[in-house]
Design a protein around this motif. Structure first.
Motif, PDB file in Angstrom:
ATOM      1  N   LEU A 113      27.641 -32.476 -19.369  1.00 16.08           N
ATOM      2  CA  LEU A 113      28.920 -32.245 -20.027  1.00 16.08           C
ATOM      3  C   LEU A 113      29.120 -33.310 -21.099  1.00 16.08           C
ATOM      4  O   LEU A 113      28.984 -34.504 -20.831  1.00 16.08           O
ATOM      5  CB  LEU A 113      30.080 -32.321 -19.024  1.00 16.08           C
ATOM      6  N   LEU A 114      29.438 -32.886 -22.315  1.00 18.84           N
ATOM      7  CA  LEU A 114      29.764 -33.794 -23.410  1.00 18.84           C
ATOM      8  C   LEU A 114      31.220 -33.537 -23.778  1.00 18.84           C
ATOM      9  O   LEU A 114      31.578 -32.448 -24.212  1.00 18.84           O
ATOM     10  CB  LEU A 114      28.845 -33.555 -24.607  1.00 18.84           C
ATOM     11  N   MET A 115      32.049 -34.566 -23.583  1.00 23.33           N
ATOM     12  CA  MET A 115      33.493 -34.373 -23.660  1.00 23.33           C
ATOM     13  C   MET A 115      34.133 -35.259 -24.728  1.00 23.33           C
ATOM     14  O   MET A 115      34.190 -36.480 -24.575  1.00 23.33           O
ATOM     15  CB  MET A 115      34.118 -34.676 -22.297  1.00 23.33           C
TER      16      MET A 115
ATOM     17  N   GLY B  11      38.535 -26.854 -27.084  1.00 20.95           N
ATOM     18  CA  GLY B  11      37.805 -25.754 -26.481  1.00 20.95           C
ATOM     19  C   GLY B  11      36.530 -26.295 -25.874  1.00 20.95           C
ATOM     20  O   GLY B  11      36.199 -27.469 -26.031  1.00 20.95           O
ATOM     21  N   VAL B  12      35.804 -25.436 -25.170  1.00 26.76           N
ATOM     22  CA  VAL B  12      34.522 -25.836 -24.577  1.00 26.76           C
ATOM     23  C   VAL B  12      33.512 -24.724 -24.819  1.00 26.76           C
ATOM     24  O   VAL B  12      33.852 -23.535 -24.772  1.00 26.76           O
ATOM     25  CB  VAL B  12      34.672 -26.137 -23.066  1.00 26.76           C
ATOM     26  N   VAL B  13      32.269 -25.121 -25.104  1.00 27.83           N
ATOM     27  CA  VAL B  13      31.202 -24.167 -25.389  1.00 27.83           C
ATOM     28  C   VAL B  13      30.053 -24.421 -24.420  1.00 27.83           C
ATOM     29  O   VAL B  13      29.519 -25.533 -24.354  1.00 27.83           O
ATOM     30  CB  VAL B  13      30.700 -24.306 -26.840  1.00 27.83           C
ATOM     31  N   ALA B  14      29.662 -23.394 -23.668  1.00 30.85           N
ATOM     32  CA  ALA B  14      28.509 -23.474 -22.777  1.00 30.85           C
ATOM     33  C   ALA B  14      27.292 -22.907 -23.495  1.00 30.85           C
ATOM     34  O   ALA B  14      27.372 -21.853 -24.130  1.00 30.85           O
ATOM     35  CB  ALA B  14      28.772 -22.705 -21.484  1.00 30.85           C
TER      36      ALA B  14
ATOM     37  N   HIS C   8      26.193 -31.815 -30.581  1.00 31.32           N
ATOM     38  CA  HIS C   8      26.810 -33.025 -31.134  1.00 31.32           C
ATOM     39  C   HIS C   8      27.717 -32.697 -32.325  1.00 31.32           C
ATOM     40  O   HIS C   8      28.770 -33.317 -32.498  1.00 31.32           O
ATOM     41  CB  HIS C   8      25.735 -34.019 -31.540  1.00 31.32           C
ATOM     42  N   VAL C   9      27.310 -31.711 -33.125  1.00 26.70           N
ATOM     43  CA  VAL C   9      28.179 -31.304 -34.244  1.00 26.70           C
ATOM     44  C   VAL C   9      29.456 -30.665 -33.703  1.00 26.70           C
ATOM     45  O   VAL C   9      30.557 -30.927 -34.202  1.00 26.70           O
ATOM     46  CB  VAL C   9      27.424 -30.339 -35.178  1.00 26.70           C
ATOM     47  N   LEU C  10      29.338 -29.839 -32.664  1.00 29.92           N
ATOM     48  CA  LEU C  10      30.527 -29.236 -32.059  1.00 29.92           C
ATOM     49  C   LEU C  10      31.439 -30.317 -31.476  1.00 29.92           C
ATOM     50  O   LEU C  10      32.673 -30.230 -31.596  1.00 29.92           O
ATOM     51  CB  LEU C  10      30.126 -28.236 -30.971  1.00 29.92           C
ATOM     52  N   ASN C  11      30.845 -31.324 -30.852  1.00 33.15           N
ATOM     53  CA  ASN C  11      31.652 -32.437 -30.327  1.00 33.15           C
ATOM     54  C   ASN C  11      32.466 -33.095 -31.436  1.00 33.15           C
ATOM     55  O   ASN C  11      33.613 -33.486 -31.226  1.00 33.15           O
ATOM     56  CB  ASN C  11      30.761 -33.488 -29.676  1.00 33.15           C
ATOM     57  N   GLY C  12      31.857 -33.204 -32.630  1.00 37.10           N
ATOM     58  CA  GLY C  12      32.558 -33.790 -33.765  1.00 37.10           C
ATOM     59  C   GLY C  12      33.718 -32.943 -34.251  1.00 37.10           C
ATOM     60  O   GLY C  12      34.587 -33.432 -34.976  1.00 37.10           O
ATOM     61  N   SER C  13      33.741 -31.670 -33.830  1.00 44.93           N
ATOM     62  CA  SER C  13      34.858 -30.773 -34.159  1.00 44.93           C
ATOM     63  C   SER C  13      35.802 -30.608 -32.977  1.00 44.93           C
ATOM     64  O   SER C  13      36.532 -29.617 -32.878  1.00 44.93           O
ATOM     65  CB  SER C  13      34.320 -29.399 -34.584  1.00 44.93           C
ATOM     66  N   ALA C  14      35.780 -31.584 -32.071  1.00 47.24           N
ATOM     67  CA  ALA C  14      36.681 -31.621 -30.901  1.00 47.24           C
ATOM     68  C   ALA C  14      36.408 -30.490 -29.914  1.00 47.24           C
ATOM     69  O   ALA C  14      37.315 -29.999 -29.248  1.00 47.24           O
ATOM     70  CB  ALA C  14      38.149 -31.617 -31.332  1.00 47.24           C
ATOM     71  N   LEU C  15      35.141 -30.083 -29.823  1.00 44.55           N
ATOM     72  CA  LEU C  15      34.753 -29.064 -28.851  1.00 44.55           C
ATOM     73  C   LEU C  15      33.902 -29.713 -27.758  1.00 44.55           C
ATOM     74  O   LEU C  15      32.907 -30.384 -28.053  1.00 44.55           O
ATOM     75  CB  LEU C  15      33.954 -27.955 -29.526  1.00 44.55           C
ATOM     76  N   GLY C  16      34.292 -29.519 -26.512  1.00 46.60           N
ATOM     77  CA  GLY C  16      33.454 -29.950 -25.417  1.00 46.60           C
ATOM     78  C   GLY C  16      32.253 -29.036 -25.310  1.00 46.60           C
ATOM     79  O   GLY C  16      32.298 -27.874 -25.722  1.00 46.60           O
TER      80      GLY C  16
ATOM     81  N   ALA D 220      24.650 -25.343 -37.238  1.00 49.35           N
ATOM     82  CA  ALA D 220      25.663 -26.117 -36.518  1.00 49.35           C
ATOM     83  C   ALA D 220      27.019 -26.023 -37.206  1.00 49.35           C
ATOM     84  O   ALA D 220      28.065 -25.877 -36.543  1.00 49.35           O
ATOM     85  CB  ALA D 220      25.223 -27.573 -36.411  1.00 49.35           C
ATOM     86  N   HIS D 221      27.020 -26.079 -38.532  1.00 46.18           N
ATOM     87  CA  HIS D 221      28.285 -25.976 -39.279  1.00 46.18           C
ATOM     88  C   HIS D 221      28.918 -24.603 -39.102  1.00 46.18           C
ATOM     89  O   HIS D 221      30.130 -24.493 -38.850  1.00 46.18           O
ATOM     90  CB  HIS D 221      28.033 -26.249 -40.762  1.00 46.18           C
ATOM     91  N   GLU D 222      28.103 -23.558 -39.210  1.00 50.35           N
ATOM     92  CA  GLU D 222      28.624 -22.187 -39.044  1.00 50.35           C
ATOM     93  C   GLU D 222      29.182 -22.003 -37.628  1.00 50.35           C
ATOM     94  O   GLU D 222      30.248 -21.401 -37.442  1.00 50.35           O
ATOM     95  CB  GLU D 222      27.513 -21.169 -39.303  1.00 50.35           C
ATOM     96  N   ALA D 223      28.463 -22.528 -36.631  1.00 52.78           N
ATOM     97  CA  ALA D 223      28.912 -22.396 -35.242  1.00 52.78           C
ATOM     98  C   ALA D 223      30.212 -23.154 -35.020  1.00 52.78           C
ATOM     99  O   ALA D 223      31.145 -22.642 -34.370  1.00 52.78           O
ATOM    100  CB  ALA D 223      27.834 -22.899 -34.288  1.00 52.78           C
ATOM    101  N   ALA D 224      30.299 -24.371 -35.548  1.00 49.62           N
ATOM    102  CA  ALA D 224      31.510 -25.169 -35.373  1.00 49.62           C
ATOM    103  C   ALA D 224      32.711 -24.473 -36.000  1.00 49.62           C
ATOM    104  O   ALA D 224      33.806 -24.432 -35.414  1.00 49.62           O
ATOM    105  CB  ALA D 224      31.311 -26.558 -35.972  1.00 49.62           C
ATOM    106  N   THR D 225      32.519 -23.910 -37.185  1.00 48.19           N
ATOM    107  CA  THR D 225      33.612 -23.205 -37.860  1.00 48.19           C
ATOM    108  C   THR D 225      34.039 -21.982 -37.060  1.00 48.19           C
ATOM    109  O   THR D 225      35.244 -21.720 -36.888  1.00 48.19           O
ATOM    110  CB  THR D 225      33.165 -22.774 -39.272  1.00 48.19           C
ATOM    111  N   TRP D 226      33.057 -21.224 -36.541  1.00 52.34           N
ATOM    112  CA  TRP D 226      33.371 -20.020 -35.769  1.00 52.34           C
ATOM    113  C   TRP D 226      34.153 -20.369 -34.499  1.00 52.34           C
ATOM    114  O   TRP D 226      35.190 -19.758 -34.198  1.00 52.34           O
ATOM    115  CB  TRP D 226      32.077 -19.302 -35.402  1.00 52.34           C
TER     116      TRP D 226
END
Length: 216
Positions: free
Chosen positions: A21-23, A29-32, A51-59, A204-210
């Motif tokens: 878990l990276l929190m 939100g959280v992404v599995a 790690h990019v998602l974590n930078g967008s406040a996503l666990g 990673a950018h496209e996923a974080a935005t989505w």
């Protein structure tokens, strides 16, 4: 970036699955993650995206969908990595655990699938329509989700390398079967593993935005 990491064991049916878990400090939100065939939760590509998602406040939850014993069998036979029903059931169990235990708080849940893991993510999303709020597929085989595609309600982003021609075709067919909330994005000049300079960064950018758009 303040991100806490912890290793946990998640019950999924009769299996006990190891997950990292990276929190972030205040996750929205959280992404599995459901990794592809022959990979693991230590996949450098999925870790980089996480790690990019974590930078967008996503666990994020990086998890092995097979037990060590099953993984040993799969290393010899390669049969379990294509058992979409088994993998989807495990992923649905992880979604249930996130919803019940709330290790990231009462936040919405998304799924990120690579290769065969994309099919497992879509089947799990179809089985948990009230819990899974967004799906992203990276170089995935969503076609392997079969009839479940027509019952997916979560907004779905299909990311495919521009040079991965066969997988582009399979994703176009899957998009036609998915609801209108599905989008297909081609990453120019990228092959199946997105190893070209800048390709994985675009994924990673496209996923974080989505996810930030659909999980907030």
């Amino acid at each position: 970036m303040d991100v806490r990491s912890s290793e946990v064991t998640i019950p999924a049916g009769e299996a006990r699955l190891t997950a990292d878990l990276l929190m972030p400090a205040e996750p929205v939100g959280v992404v599995a993650f459901a990794h592809g065939s022959g990979s693991s939760r230590h996949s450098p590509r999925n870790v980089a995206v996480a790690h990019v998602l974590n930078g967008s406040a996503l666990g994020t939850v990086l998890v092995d969908l097979l037990t060590p014993a099953e993984d040993a069998v799969d290393a010899r036979t390669a049969e379990l990595r294509f058992d979409i029903g088994l993998l989807a059931g495990r992923l649905a169990g992880i979604v249930d655990w996130l919803a019940a235990e709330r290790p990231f708080g009462p936040v919405p849940i998304g799924l990120f699938g690579a290769s065969t893991g994309a099919a497992a993510a879509l089947v799990a999303a179809a089985e948990r329509p009230d819990l899974v709020k967004a799906v992203v597929s990276r170089g995935g085989r969503p076609d392997l989700a079969g009839p479940a595609l027509g019952t997916v309600r979560a907004p779905t982003l299909l990311l495919v390398g521009g040079l991965d021609e066969q997988v582009i075709t399979l994703n176009e067919q899957a998009q036609d079967a998915l609801p209108e909330t599905a989008e297909l994005t081609i990453v120019p000049g990228a092959t199946h593993l997105f190893e070209e300079p800048g390709a994985l960064e675009q994924v990673a950018h496209e996923a974080a935005t989505w996810f930030t758009t659909h999980l907030r």
